[in-house]
Scaffold this active site. Structure first.
Site, PDB file in Angstrom:
ATOM      1  N   LYS A   1     -14.412  -1.183 -13.264  1.00  0.00           N
ATOM      2  CA  LYS A   1     -14.716  -2.453 -12.617  1.00  0.00           C
ATOM      3  C   LYS A   1     -15.243  -3.483 -13.625  1.00  0.00           C
ATOM      4  CE  LYS A   1     -13.311  -1.470  -8.523  1.00  0.00           C
ATOM      5  NZ  LYS A   1     -12.148  -2.172  -7.927  1.00  0.00           N
TER       6      LYS A   1
ATOM      7  N   ASN B   1      -6.543  -5.677  -4.482  1.00  0.00           N
ATOM      8  CA  ASN B   1      -7.624  -4.891  -3.894  1.00  0.00           C
ATOM      9  C   ASN B   1      -7.460  -3.386  -4.082  1.00  0.00           C
ATOM     10  OD1 ASN B   1      -9.954  -4.549  -1.834  1.00  0.00           O
ATOM     11  ND2 ASN B   1      -8.259  -3.379  -0.931  1.00  0.00           N
TER      12      ASN B   1
ATOM     13  N   THR C   1     -17.124   1.340   4.309  1.00  0.00           N
ATOM     14  CA  THR C   1     -15.688   1.558   4.388  1.00  0.00           C
ATOM     15  C   THR C   1     -15.393   3.043   4.573  1.00  0.00           C
ATOM     16  OG1 THR C   1     -15.506   1.864   1.993  1.00  0.00           O
ATOM     17  CG2 THR C   1     -15.243  -0.396   2.844  1.00  0.00           C
TER      18      THR C   1
ATOM     19  N   ASP D   1       3.214   1.427  -4.786  1.00  0.00           N
ATOM     20  CA  ASP D   1       2.310   2.212  -5.616  1.00  0.00           C
ATOM     21  C   ASP D   1       2.021   1.384  -6.861  1.00  0.00           C
ATOM     22  OD1 ASP D   1       1.017   3.962  -7.311  1.00  0.00           O
ATOM     23  OD2 ASP D   1       2.552   5.532  -7.226  1.00  0.00           O
ATOM     24  N   VAL D   2       0.798   0.881  -6.994  1.00  0.00           N
ATOM     25  CA  VAL D   2       0.490  -0.032  -8.093  1.00  0.00           C
ATOM     26  C   VAL D   2       0.460   0.666  -9.443  1.00  0.00           C
ATOM     27  CG1 VAL D   2      -0.783  -1.581  -6.568  1.00  0.00           C
ATOM     28  CG2 VAL D   2      -2.032   0.160  -7.879  1.00  0.00           C
TER      29      VAL D   2
ATOM     30  N   TYR E   1     -16.128   4.777 -12.860  1.00  0.00           N
ATOM     31  CA  TYR E   1     -15.889   3.696 -11.907  1.00  0.00           C
ATOM     32  C   TYR E   1     -16.431   2.373 -12.443  1.00  0.00           C
ATOM     33  CZ  TYR E   1     -15.881   1.094  -7.507  1.00  0.00           C
ATOM     34  OH  TYR E   1     -15.679   0.147  -6.529  1.00  0.00           O
TER      35      TYR E   1
ATOM     36  N   ASP F   1       0.850  -1.192   0.000  1.00  0.00           N
ATOM     37  CA  ASP F   1       0.000   0.000   0.000  1.00  0.00           C
ATOM     38  C   ASP F   1       0.884   1.240   0.000  1.00  0.00           C
ATOM     39  OD1 ASP F   1      -2.047   2.002   0.698  1.00  0.00           O
ATOM     40  OD2 ASP F   1      -3.256   0.295   1.331  1.00  0.00           O
TER      41      ASP F   1
END
Length: 248
Positions: free
Chosen positions: A148, A79, A179, A52-53, A144, A37
């Site tokens: 997805k 995730n 969340t 950092d993806v 978004y 993360d």
């Protein structure tokens, strides 16, 4: 003895929300877990690894750390992700590129970096975090939802590519989850109480899904009990996608 005893796992975006719930659950079931993360993870029993993806160099450095610390990898939970609001006119090109880069290409970056490790595992599994937004048309979620939907398609393609290498690939599709991100979304609404009530009402269960409930689904797909499951999307949405109940 836990069902993940002796296993190693990496969870991207594991410092909060669904990712943290999944990392904790895998740890509690016996796995050694690395949290990848951009935010620092100080959770007991979890290996915090800066990652950092959206940066291939950062991803490969993080995977090198996991390899050095764990010696291999059995489970990858992709995730890490961000949200976006608005219809198709609401976001400029830069925002489209930013969200797709993190939510979709980020999965590809991490998966390809760990694939050699997974191929050596006898219990290899990848679980991607998709969303009900990738399967059902939701208002004000154009960008978004597109990201997805791509995660869902990518999951199926990866499953087909790697099934004969012994790497299972599945995804979870949560509904609206309680969340920190959803909390910030509610805080920014003109009427947070009414907005929360609307989000709860669109799920037939009448409540938001918990991060722990999504984590349970992730652990199932990652575990040996799902050894015959690959190329599957598991919805955790309070019935939002499949049910058509009468208004209460």
């Amino acid at each position: 003895m836990g069902d993940f005893d002796g296993a190693t796992a990496a969870v991207t975006g594991g410092a909060s929300g669904i990712g943290l719930a999944a990392a904790r659950l895998l740890r509690d079931r016996g796995a050694r877990v690395a949290v990848l993360d951009v935010a620092e993870s100080t959770e007991d029993g979890l290996l915090g690894v800066p990652c950092d993806v959206t940066d291939d160099g950062s991803v490969r450095a993080a995977v090198d750390t996991v390899r050095r610390e764990f010696g291999g990898l059995d489970v990858l939970v992709n995730n890490a992700g961000i949200g976006a609001q608005g219809d198709v006119t609401a976001n400029d090109d830069a925002e489209w590129h930013r969200v797709l880069d993190l939510n979709v290409v980020g999965i590809a970056r991490v998966s390809r970096a760990v694939m050699d490790l997974l191929r050596r595992s006898e219990r290899a599994a990848i679980v991607n975090t998709c969303s009900i937004a990738g399967l059902a048309g939701l208002p004000q979620r154009a960008l978004y939802s597109a990201s997805k939907g791509a995660v869902h398609a990518l999951t199926l393609a990866m499953a087909a590519d790697h099934v004969r290498e012994g790497v299972r690939v599945n995804c979870v599709a949560p509904g609206t989850v309680d969340t920190p991100w959803v909390g910030r979304l509610l805080d920014s609404a003109p009427d947070p109480v009414a907005e929360r009530a609307a989000l709860e009402a669109r799920q037939p269960s009448g409540r938001l899904v918990s991060a722990d409930e999504v984590a349970q689904a992730i652990a199932y797909l990652a575990g040996s009990g799902a050894g015959g499951v690959t190329g599957t999307v598991l919805t955790v949405d309070g019935g939002m996608f499949g049910l058509r109940v009468r208004p209460s």
